[in-house]
Design an enzyme around this catalytic site. Structure first.
Site, PDB file in Angstrom:
ATOM      1  NE  ARG A  44      27.452  57.517  66.261  1.00 17.09           N
ATOM      2  CZ  ARG A  44      27.632  56.248  66.634  1.00 17.09           C
ATOM      3  NH1 ARG A  44      26.600  55.512  67.009  1.00 17.09           N
ATOM      4  NH2 ARG A  44      28.834  55.721  66.633  1.00 17.09           N
TER       5      ARG A  44
ATOM      6  NE  ARG B 233      29.091  53.905  71.528  1.00 14.24           N
ATOM      7  CZ  ARG B 233      30.073  54.172  70.675  1.00 14.24           C
ATOM      8  NH1 ARG B 233      31.195  53.479  70.734  1.00 14.24           N
ATOM      9  NH2 ARG B 233      29.937  55.109  69.771  1.00 14.24           N
TER      10      ARG B 233
ATOM     11  NE  ARG C 131      33.688  61.701  65.459  1.00 11.19           N
ATOM     12  CZ  ARG C 131      33.918  60.519  66.010  1.00 11.19           C
ATOM     13  NH1 ARG C 131      35.037  60.282  66.643  1.00 11.19           N
ATOM     14  NH2 ARG C 131      33.027  59.575  65.907  1.00 11.19           N
TER      15      ARG C 131
ATOM     16  CE  LYS D 127      36.156  55.929  63.862  1.00  6.86           C
ATOM     17  NZ  LYS D 127      34.788  55.585  63.392  1.00  6.86           N
TER      18      LYS D 127
ATOM     19  NE  ARG E 114      29.562  49.710  69.070  1.00  8.75           N
ATOM     20  CZ  ARG E 114      29.878  50.944  68.750  1.00  8.75           C
ATOM     21  NH1 ARG E 114      30.816  51.182  67.872  1.00  8.75           N
ATOM     22  NH2 ARG E 114      29.232  51.935  69.274  1.00  8.75           N
TER      23      ARG E 114
HETATM   24  P1  AP5 Z   1      33.656  49.383  65.755  1.00  2.00           P
HETATM   25  O1  AP5 Z   1      35.057  48.884  65.785  1.00  2.00           O
HETATM   26  O2  AP5 Z   1      32.949  49.609  67.063  1.00  2.00           O
HETATM   27  O3  AP5 Z   1      33.534  50.686  64.834  1.00  2.00           O
HETATM   28  P2  AP5 Z   1      33.981  52.176  65.120  1.00  2.00           P
HETATM   29  O4  AP5 Z   1      34.370  52.732  63.805  1.00  2.00           O
HETATM   30  O5  AP5 Z   1      34.994  52.210  66.228  1.00  2.00           O
HETATM   31  O6  AP5 Z   1      32.568  52.745  65.599  1.00  2.00           O
HETATM   32  P3  AP5 Z   1      32.211  53.800  66.724  1.00  2.00           P
HETATM   33  O7  AP5 Z   1      30.696  53.812  66.823  1.00  2.00           O
HETATM   34  O8  AP5 Z   1      32.954  53.571  67.997  1.00  2.00           O
HETATM   35  O9  AP5 Z   1      32.706  55.066  66.032  1.00  2.00           O
HETATM   36  P4  AP5 Z   1      32.320  56.503  66.263  1.00  2.00           P
HETATM   37  O10 AP5 Z   1      33.440  57.111  65.525  1.00  2.00           O
HETATM   38  O11 AP5 Z   1      30.981  56.971  65.884  1.00  2.00           O
HETATM   39  O12 AP5 Z   1      32.248  56.582  67.854  1.00  2.00           O
HETATM   40  P5  AP5 Z   1      33.158  57.268  68.918  1.00  2.00           P
HETATM   41  O13 AP5 Z   1      33.141  56.444  70.114  1.00  2.00           O
HETATM   42  O14 AP5 Z   1      34.470  57.664  68.315  1.00  2.00           O
HETATM   43  O15 AP5 Z   1      32.820  48.342  64.872  1.00  2.00           O
HETATM   44  C1  AP5 Z   1      31.418  48.449  64.739  1.00  2.00           C
HETATM   45  C2  AP5 Z   1      30.792  47.028  64.745  1.00  2.00           C
HETATM   46  O16 AP5 Z   1      31.189  46.347  63.557  1.00  2.00           O
HETATM   47  C3  AP5 Z   1      31.255  46.129  65.912  1.00  2.00           C
HETATM   48  O17 AP5 Z   1      30.154  45.403  66.365  1.00  2.00           O
HETATM   49  C4  AP5 Z   1      32.327  45.223  65.316  1.00  2.00           C
HETATM   50  O18 AP5 Z   1      32.360  43.950  65.958  1.00  2.00           O
HETATM   51  C5  AP5 Z   1      31.866  45.122  63.868  1.00  2.00           C
HETATM   52  N1  AP5 Z   1      32.996  45.048  62.928  1.00  2.00           N
HETATM   53  C6  AP5 Z   1      34.127  45.791  62.943  1.00  2.00           C
HETATM   54  N2  AP5 Z   1      34.928  45.459  61.899  1.00  2.00           N
HETATM   55  C7  AP5 Z   1      34.260  44.501  61.204  1.00  2.00           C
HETATM   56  C8  AP5 Z   1      34.559  43.738  60.020  1.00  2.00           C
HETATM   57  N3  AP5 Z   1      35.691  43.910  59.332  1.00  2.00           N
HETATM   58  N4  AP5 Z   1      33.644  42.833  59.595  1.00  2.00           N
HETATM   59  C9  AP5 Z   1      32.487  42.634  60.276  1.00  2.00           C
HETATM   60  N5  AP5 Z   1      32.158  43.307  61.405  1.00  2.00           N
HETATM   61  C10 AP5 Z   1      33.019  44.224  61.866  1.00  2.00           C
HETATM   62  O19 AP5 Z   1      32.364  58.651  69.152  1.00  2.00           O
HETATM   63  C11 AP5 Z   1      31.121  58.701  69.842  1.00  2.00           C
HETATM   64  C12 AP5 Z   1      30.687  60.152  70.019  1.00  2.00           C
HETATM   65  O20 AP5 Z   1      31.668  60.876  70.796  1.00  2.00           O
HETATM   66  C13 AP5 Z   1      30.562  60.996  68.729  1.00  2.00           C
HETATM   67  O21 AP5 Z   1      29.310  60.832  68.105  1.00  2.00           O
HETATM   68  C14 AP5 Z   1      30.778  62.426  69.278  1.00  2.00           C
HETATM   69  O22 AP5 Z   1      29.626  62.909  69.899  1.00  2.00           O
HETATM   70  C15 AP5 Z   1      31.830  62.216  70.349  1.00  2.00           C
HETATM   71  N6  AP5 Z   1      33.207  62.388  69.821  1.00  2.00           N
HETATM   72  C16 AP5 Z   1      34.184  61.429  69.750  1.00  2.00           C
HETATM   73  N7  AP5 Z   1      35.312  61.930  69.231  1.00  2.00           N
HETATM   74  C17 AP5 Z   1      35.056  63.241  68.969  1.00  2.00           C
HETATM   75  C18 AP5 Z   1      35.832  64.287  68.403  1.00  2.00           C
HETATM   76  N8  AP5 Z   1      37.093  64.087  67.988  1.00  2.00           N
HETATM   77  N9  AP5 Z   1      35.245  65.502  68.259  1.00  2.00           N
HETATM   78  C19 AP5 Z   1      33.985  65.728  68.664  1.00  2.00           C
HETATM   79  N10 AP5 Z   1      33.198  64.769  69.204  1.00  2.00           N
HETATM   80  C20 AP5 Z   1      33.726  63.548  69.358  1.00  2.00           C
END
Ligand code: AP5
Length: 211
Positions: free
Chosen positions: A167, A156, A88, A13, A123
């Site tokens: 997760r 991270r 979410r 994402k 990552r």
């Molecule tokens: P990446 O782009 O980093 O993936 P992502 O989906 O953004 O992963 P996140 O870990 O950031 O998502 P998340 O939803 O768990 O974390 P968030 O920060 O929102 O890609 C991943 C890897 O793959 C990278 O290395 C990239 O280079 C590679 N890649 C990407 N596309 C590719 C492709 N096509 N081919 C090959 N490689 C590829 O949330 C973190 C925490 O915050 C949560 O656990 C929760 O505690 C809290 N939180 C956040 N939002 C909320 C909410 N709305 N409500 C409650 N808690 C929340």
């Protein structure tokens, strides 16, 4: 254009959102980034959120909803925005609806869990400029150094194997039901995320173009 990027942790994402920012000139709003910033700055909200984030649990809805509404009200969102990681939970989606904020399209990025685990464990993030790398799929030119700003790349805290598994479980239980929620509204488009970063982005452009 108001877009939601939906999908499990690590599906790509953030990577897709950053490309959309370049092409469409609208901001990426990542609740994960907003929360990590609050944790870094040790704000009241950040101190409350940290324990949930470190365990791979969701931060309580009331905290995240307030944070999101404040961000969407800013001037740079007038032409549109990309929501990355929000909503979410069903209550978060309902509160978005109730606030009158229009959503044009929900892009659901799909990948099998084995792919996701591989992506998350490889990552690397730049804490200075937010660039995202992968040790195999998108390596930086110089090891552990950001191509864009030369910042030192980090792993991270929520990338430990047991936290990743939690997760994914939290995603299945609390976030996956949103696919059906937006399907029923007729604004959900699924994109296959198991393709190159460029191909995933091309498919997102098609999905968004049809909105
Ligand atoms: P990446 O782009 O980093 O993936 P992502 O989906 O953004 O992963 P996140 O870990 O950031 O998502 P998340 O939803 O768990 O974390 P968030 O920060 O929102 O890609 C991943 C890897 O793959 C990278 O290395 C990239 O280079 C590679 N890649 C990407 N596309 C590719 C492709 N096509 N081919 C090959 N490689 C590829 O949330 C973190 C925490 O915050 C949560 O656990 C929760 O505690 C809290 N939180 C956040 N939002 C909320 C909410 N709305 N409500 C409650 N808690 C929340």
């Amino acid at each position: 254009m108001n877009v939601i990027l939906l999908g499990p942790p690590g599906v790509g994402k953030g990577t897709a959102a950053k490309k959309m920012v370049e092409v469409y000139g609208i901001p990426q709003i990542s609740t994960g980034d907003l929360l990590r910033e609050a944790v870094k700055n040790k704000t009241d909200l950040g101190l409350k959120a940290k324990k949930y984030m470190d365990a791979g649990e969701l931060v309580p809805d009331d905290l995240v909803i307030g944070l999101l509404k404040e961000r969407v009200a800013k001037d740079d969102c007038r032409k549109g925005f990309i929501l990355d990681g929000f909503p979410r939970t069903i209550p978060q989606a309902e509160s978005l609806d109730a606030s009158g904020i229009r959503i044009d399209v929900v892009v659901n990025l799909h990948a099998d869990e084995s792919v996701i685990v591989e992506r998350l464990s490889g990552r690397r993030d730049c804490p200075k400029c937010g660039a995202i790398y992968h040790i195999k799929n998108k390596p930086p030119k110089k090891p552990d150094t950001c191509d864009a700003c030369q910042g030192a790349l980090i792993t991270r805290d929520d990338q430990k194997e047991e936290v990743i598994q939690n997760r994914l479980q939290v995603y299945r239980k609390q976030t996956e039901p949103l696919i059906r929620y937006y399907e029923k509204k007729g604004i959900q488009k699924t994109v296959n995320a198991v393709q190159t970063i460029e191909k995933v982005f091309a498919d997102i452009q098609k999905a968004v173009g049809q909105a």
